[in-house]
Each structure stands twice: as C-alpha cells, then as structure tokens.
Write a protein that holds these residues in place. Structure first.
Motif, PDB file in Angstrom:
ATOM      1  N   MET A   1      -8.044 -19.408   8.970  1.00 26.24           N
ATOM      2  CA  MET A   1      -7.641 -18.996   7.627  1.00 26.24           C
ATOM      3  C   MET A   1      -6.862 -17.690   7.736  1.00 26.24           C
ATOM      4  N   SER A   2      -5.696 -17.646   7.129  1.00 26.56           N
ATOM      5  CA  SER A   2      -4.862 -16.439   7.171  1.00 26.56           C
ATOM      6  C   SER A   2      -5.146 -15.575   5.955  1.00 26.56           C
ATOM      7  N   HIS A   3      -5.065 -14.323   6.175  1.00 30.85           N
ATOM      8  CA  HIS A   3      -5.300 -13.368   5.104  1.00 30.85           C
ATOM      9  C   HIS A   3      -4.039 -12.539   4.887  1.00 30.85           C
ATOM     10  N   ALA A   4      -3.768 -12.227   3.602  1.00 26.59           N
ATOM     11  CA  ALA A   4      -2.618 -11.375   3.289  1.00 26.59           C
ATOM     12  C   ALA A   4      -2.866  -9.987   3.843  1.00 26.59           C
ATOM     13  N   PRO A   5      -1.840  -9.345   4.400  1.00 28.73           N
ATOM     14  CA  PRO A   5      -2.031  -7.995   4.948  1.00 28.73           C
ATOM     15  C   PRO A   5      -2.479  -7.028   3.859  1.00 28.73           C
ATOM     16  N   ARG A   6      -3.396  -6.183   4.246  1.00 28.11           N
ATOM     17  CA  ARG A   6      -3.952  -5.214   3.304  1.00 28.11           C
ATOM     18  C   ARG A   6      -2.950  -4.088   3.070  1.00 28.11           C
ATOM     19  N   LYS A   7      -2.776  -3.734   1.816  1.00 28.69           N
ATOM     20  CA  LYS A   7      -1.829  -2.666   1.485  1.00 28.69           C
ATOM     21  C   LYS A   7      -2.374  -1.312   1.888  1.00 28.69           C
ATOM     22  N   SER A   8      -1.470  -0.444   2.335  1.00 25.33           N
ATOM     23  CA  SER A   8      -1.865   0.915   2.650  1.00 25.33           C
ATOM     24  C   SER A   8      -2.064   1.705   1.362  1.00 25.33           C
ATOM     25  N   PHE A   9      -2.636   2.900   1.517  1.00 24.02           N
ATOM     26  CA  PHE A   9      -2.866   3.744   0.347  1.00 24.02           C
ATOM     27  C   PHE A   9      -1.545   4.109  -0.329  1.00 24.02           C
ATOM     28  N   ARG A  10      -0.522   4.412   0.489  1.00 26.29           N
ATOM     29  CA  ARG A  10       0.769   4.781  -0.093  1.00 26.29           C
ATOM     30  C   ARG A  10       1.406   3.596  -0.819  1.00 26.29           C
ATOM     31  N   GLN A  11       1.271   2.400  -0.282  1.00 25.14           N
ATOM     32  CA  GLN A  11       1.795   1.226  -0.966  1.00 25.14           C
ATOM     33  C   GLN A  11       1.080   0.983  -2.294  1.00 25.14           C
ATOM     34  N   SER A  12      -0.221   1.211  -2.305  1.00 21.46           N
ATOM     35  CA  SER A  12      -0.975   1.073  -3.555  1.00 21.46           C
ATOM     36  C   SER A  12      -0.505   2.090  -4.579  1.00 21.46           C
ATOM     37  N   MET A  13      -0.239   3.310  -4.117  1.00 25.37           N
ATOM     38  CA  MET A  13       0.255   4.330  -5.032  1.00 25.37           C
ATOM     39  C   MET A  13       1.653   3.989  -5.552  1.00 25.37           C
ATOM     40  N   ALA A  14       2.478   3.374  -4.700  1.00 30.83           N
ATOM     41  CA  ALA A  14       3.811   2.959  -5.139  1.00 30.83           C
ATOM     42  C   ALA A  14       3.710   1.903  -6.232  1.00 30.83           C
ATOM     43  N   TRP A  15       2.792   0.951  -6.039  1.00 26.73           N
ATOM     44  CA  TRP A  15       2.579  -0.079  -7.069  1.00 26.73           C
ATOM     45  C   TRP A  15       2.112   0.567  -8.375  1.00 26.73           C
ATOM     46  N   LEU A  16       1.154   1.504  -8.259  1.00 30.83           N
ATOM     47  CA  LEU A  16       0.627   2.170  -9.452  1.00 30.83           C
ATOM     48  C   LEU A  16       1.721   2.973 -10.148  1.00 30.83           C
ATOM     49  N   HIS A  17       2.549   3.671  -9.371  1.00 31.53           N
ATOM     50  CA  HIS A  17       3.629   4.475  -9.935  1.00 31.53           C
ATOM     51  C   HIS A  17       4.625   3.585 -10.674  1.00 31.53           C
ATOM     52  N   THR A  18       4.973   2.455 -10.075  1.00 32.12           N
ATOM     53  CA  THR A  18       5.964   1.560 -10.669  1.00 32.12           C
ATOM     54  C   THR A  18       5.487   0.995 -11.993  1.00 32.12           C
ATOM     55  N   TRP A  19       4.281   0.458 -12.000  1.00 37.71           N
ATOM     56  CA  TRP A  19       3.825  -0.251 -13.194  1.00 37.71           C
ATOM     57  C   TRP A  19       3.308   0.681 -14.277  1.00 37.71           C
ATOM     58  N   SER A  20       2.704   1.799 -13.896  1.00 38.78           N
ATOM     59  CA  SER A  20       2.252   2.747 -14.930  1.00 38.78           C
ATOM     60  C   SER A  20       3.452   3.347 -15.646  1.00 38.78           C
ATOM     61  N   GLY A  21       4.541   3.604 -14.903  1.00 39.93           N
ATOM     62  CA  GLY A  21       5.731   4.147 -15.543  1.00 39.93           C
ATOM     63  C   GLY A  21       6.406   3.145 -16.460  1.00 39.93           C
ATOM     64  N   LEU A  22       6.355   1.865 -16.089  1.00 39.85           N
ATOM     65  CA  LEU A  22       7.028   0.853 -16.906  1.00 39.85           C
ATOM     66  C   LEU A  22       6.286   0.587 -18.204  1.00 39.85           C
ATOM     67  N   VAL A  23       4.969   0.483 -18.153  1.00 38.96           N
ATOM     68  CA  VAL A  23       4.196   0.037 -19.313  1.00 38.96           C
ATOM     69  C   VAL A  23       4.398   0.941 -20.519  1.00 38.96           C
TER      70      VAL A  23
END
Length: 508
Positions: A1-23
């Motif tokens: 079974m393959s697993h999706a690579p786990r996001k790093s802390f910086r990648q998680s922050m990038a996601w949070l920055h992108t979507w929090s700013g858009l909403v």
C-alpha cells in the motif's frame, strides 16, 4: 500500500497562508482601503462640507446653545454628547440617545445660533472610518466580522513569514517578465516585506482594540453588567453619579465648560451630559489626549445641577496604559503630518499585498490544471475584479455624489452612501460582462476616470482654492489607477508580439 508523502511544516504553513488569505481577502481589502483613507478623515469631512468656515462663537456659548437645542429635542434622553467647535471642526456636533445600544441621533449645529447647520448633509470621512471596523452593518455584527478577519490575517502573516525562507532576498528580486506567476509572487513579496512591521502592528493592535468585544468574559465575571464600574476602576473613565430618579434642573452648560477650561488649562474636546433631566445629572468634560502614544483622554466630572467637581481621571495602571498605547498605535492620533503620510503609504502597501495575493491565487492555479471555465476559479476572478477594481469606483462615486446630489435632498447623507455601494456593485457586476482579456484594464480604467472626474466636478461646483490639496490627491489616485490599467494590459501585448517569433522558431 502506497502512502502520500507527508507534508513538511513549511509546506503546511504555505497551504495555511494561501487559503487563509483567500477566504477573507476581499473583506480585508475593503478594511485596509477604508482604514487607510481614514488617516485623512478630517480632511475628507472638510471637503465634503465646503459651506463650513471658522467657528463664530466661543466654546462656552456654543455649549449653552447646543444644550438648549438638545433640551428642546430630547429632554428626557439617557445622555447627550456635545463636540465643541474648533478650527478643524467648525460646527458643534451633538448626539443624543435613550439606550446604550442605540439608536444614536445626530446633528450638526451652527455655533453662532445653536440651530442645525445649513451645510450639506453628509457623513463625510466618518462613513469610511466606521466602515473600516463595522462594514456598514449593525455595529456588533460588523465588529465581530472584522475581528474574525483580523485574526485570520494575523495567522496568514505569521504563516507567510514561516513559508518564505528567502524573505529578505526575495524583497530585492523582481522578475516580472520571467512569468506571470513569478511577477505576481515577487510583487506580493516586495510590498508585503517592505511594510511587514506595519502590517503586524496594525493587525495586532486592531485585535487589542476589539478585545473587549471578542473576549468579554473576564470583565463580565468581575463586574457583571456594570461596565461603567470597570471603566472607572481601570481609570479609562472618571466616575459619575447614579441617577436619582427625580427631575432636576441642569445649570448652563457653558458655565461648566468654563470651569473645566480653567481647571485643565484647555478647552474640552467633548462634553457629555448623563441623565440631563435627572436631579443627579453628571457632566463629563473630555480633553484632547496629551502628546504620546497612549490613547487616554483626561476627564473631569461635574455635578450637572451645581457644577461642583465630582471626580477626575489620574494616572492609570500598567495594563490600562499598555492597552491605551496599542489603541494609540492603531489609530495614529499622535502622528504629525510626515508620519501620517508614512502610515498612509504603509496602508496602501497593505492593500496592495492583499490584492496581489488574491490575484496570485488565480494566476498560480491556471498552470496546475484548474479548469479556466470552472466555477471556483471563475468566481475568485470575478470577486477579485469586483473588489480590487470595484471598491475604488465606489469611493469615487461617494465623493462625486457629495458634489452632484441636490443640497435639499431628503436623507442626502444616506443617498451618498447608497452611491458608494451602487458604484461598487455596478463595477463588480460589469466584471461579468468584460471580455477576459480586457477585464482588468477596463475595470481599472473606469476607476481612474471616476477619480479624474472628482477634481473636475469640484472645480465646476465649488471652485475653492482651499481644496486644491484634496483635488491633487484625487488626481494622484487617478494616475495610479491608470498606471495599473496600463500594466494590466501589457503582458498580453507582449505575448502577442512574441507569438510570431515563436512560430518561426518552431517552423525552423
């Protein structure tokens, strides 16, 4: 079974920055634009009431006449408030209300007669100031929405700092011609980093100012519903008298103003009468805040029937002063003209940071396989266009309505506000009709023409040299919007010009 690579802390922050700013980005853009304009709230009000000139009555006489007007209008009010005339505010501005939650009634009085001023009915710069933190909604609802958006913006700022490892290096890099996405990202980084201390300060201090509304439980637990006791104990307000429940006679308000002036050494800024028809009426004189960052107004309370001094504010504790400094930093009342210009420029960069981030979201999604005709991407593009280009059009419509509406129009101030929303909504709806390739140049061009019309209409209707500075500012805004329209149309022209060269290269 393959697993999706786990996001790093910086990648998680990038996601949070992108979507929090858009909403909440569209609401934040409106908050920043109107808040930035509020740094010149007084100048805007002067321009929108051109009939007013220097006051012709001394403050004590103006206070007595204002009290006579209020006594005829609502003698049994819960409270009156009288803002005394000054060179900056030539009228006596009065409020009266019967309930702490409102409605609050308002009038501008001629200080020489004590009767309603003949100046045109307008909300002036106060509308933009209040829109900044109430969004023209019922006050509690508006402030809650603004508070939630401010908290999300603080999250977006912090996550953006974590995301950008080369934040200072990127500040010195601008690669507009490399690709559309790289150009918008670099623009977002430059304006965001340059004013980052201002952004963090203005957001955090705004949350502190809204703190008692967003987190009222500590005060409620200690003081229940007696909020005035909390204000008195912390030194925010001087303590007054409890109502006696019996009718009484208020001594001439001008005499109390004279006593307050002699006691403090300067004329009060505002005089508030609590329970004007009660035997235990109190009169509180509020003075201009002293030099410094703390937003604390010295106060003296007098007995309304005898004029005896009851209490006054003194030194406050560290917690109260810290909160007052936060509010002072946010509102920038301490700022002299040069510093106010700097605050204004930083506010403009704050709006530009939000706008560039919103546009960057759509530009970054296009090469990632997002359907250009898909509902989500199209909705974001329309909201971007309607907010970023539509709001300036609404502001211009608000100013133009002040000059063009009939002076005797009933509810004229409300019609000016309707003009603001009508201009904004029409510009936003027009975004649906613009061809995609010409949408941004056309929308920004319309906003530029609207601001260009302001000094022209002002010259035709008023034509006074004292407003040349305001008209020059409107012309500068028009030029900036015109520059934006030109830049928005440039990339596609370059792409079309380069297309034949690419075709010949493919053929070779």
């Amino acid at each position: 079974m393959s697993h999706a690579p786990r996001k790093s802390f910086r990648q998680s922050m990038a996601w949070l920055h992108t979507w929090s700013g858009l909403v909440v980005g569209w609401v934040l853009f409106a908050i920043f634009v109107t808040g930035t304009a509020s740094y010149y709230r007084t100048e805007i009000s002067h321009w929108m009431r051109p009939e007013l000139s220097a006051p012709t009555a001394d403050p004590a006489t103006a206070a007595t006449r204002a009290a006579a007007f209020l006594g005829r209008t609502m003698p049994d009010a819960l409270a009156w408030s009288v803002k005394l005339p000054t060179a900056e505010h030539p009228t006596a501005e009065v409020y009266w209300w019967n309930n702490p939650a409102g409605p609050y009634h308002h009038a501008l009085l001629d200080p020489a007669t004590g009767e309603p001023s003949q100046a045109r009915d307008t909300k002036g710069g106060d509308f933009l100031y209040r829109f900044h933190f109430e969004l023209s909604l019922p006050p509690v609802w508006g402030r809650w929405i603004v508070g939630i958006c401010a908290m999300i913006l603080l999250v977006s700022l912090i996550s953006g700092i974590v995301t950008h490892r080369r934040i200072f290096a990127d500040f010195f890099t601008f690669r507009r011609d490399r690709s559309a996405q790289r150009g918008w990202l670099d623009a977002h980084n430059v304006v965001g980093v340059l004013a980052l201390p201002f952004h963090l300060t203005i957001v955090y201090t705004g949350l502190v100012e809204l703190g008692p509304l967003l987190m009222p439980w500590g005060v409620k637990a200690a003081y229940q519903d007696d909020i005035l006791a909390y204000y008195a104990e912390t030194g925010i307000m001087a303590a007054g008298r409890k109502p006696a429940g019996q009718p009484g006679t208020l001594m001439p308000l001008g005499e109390i103003v004279a006593r307050a002036t002699a006691a403090h050494g300067e004329v009060p800024e505002v005089v508030m009468v609590t329970g004007p028809g009660d035997a235990a009426a109190s009169v509180t004189a509020f003075f201009e805040e002293p030099p410094g960052l703390a937003h604390l107004h010295p106060q003296i309370v007098y007995a309304g029937d005898t004029g005896a001094e009851l209490s006054r504010t003194g030194d406050v504790a560290a917690a109260t002063r810290t909160g007052a400094v936060m509010i002072g930093l946010h509102e920038a009342h301490f700022a002299a003209a040069p510093l106010r210009v700097l605050f204004f420029i930083c506010g403009v960069m704050g709006a530009a940071t939000i706008a560039s981030g919103l546009v960057l979201w759509t530009v970054a999604r296009a090469p990632k396989g997002a359907d250009p005709a898909g509902f989500g991407l199209r909705l974001v593009r329309i909201l971007n266009l309607g907010t970023i280009a539509g709001l300036p059009t609404g502001l211009a419509a608000y100013f133009l309505a002040n000059r063009l509406l009939p002076l005797d129009l009933v509810g004229r101030a409300d019609w000016e506000v309707r003009g603001f929303f009508a201009g904004w909504m029409l510009a936003a709806l027009a975004a649906l009709l613009y061809p995609k390739a010409r949408a941004w140049p056309a929308a920004l061009g319309v906003a530029a023409l609207a601001f260009l019309a302001i000094p022209l209409v002002d010259a035709l209707t008023i034509n006074e040299t004292r407003f040349l500075g305001f008209d020059a500012a409107m012309l500068a805004v028009a030029m900036l919007l015109a520059l934006g329209a030109r830049l928005a149309s440039r990339p596609r022209r370059q792409m079309r010009a380069a297309q034949p060269n690419r075709s010949r290269a493919v053929e070779a």
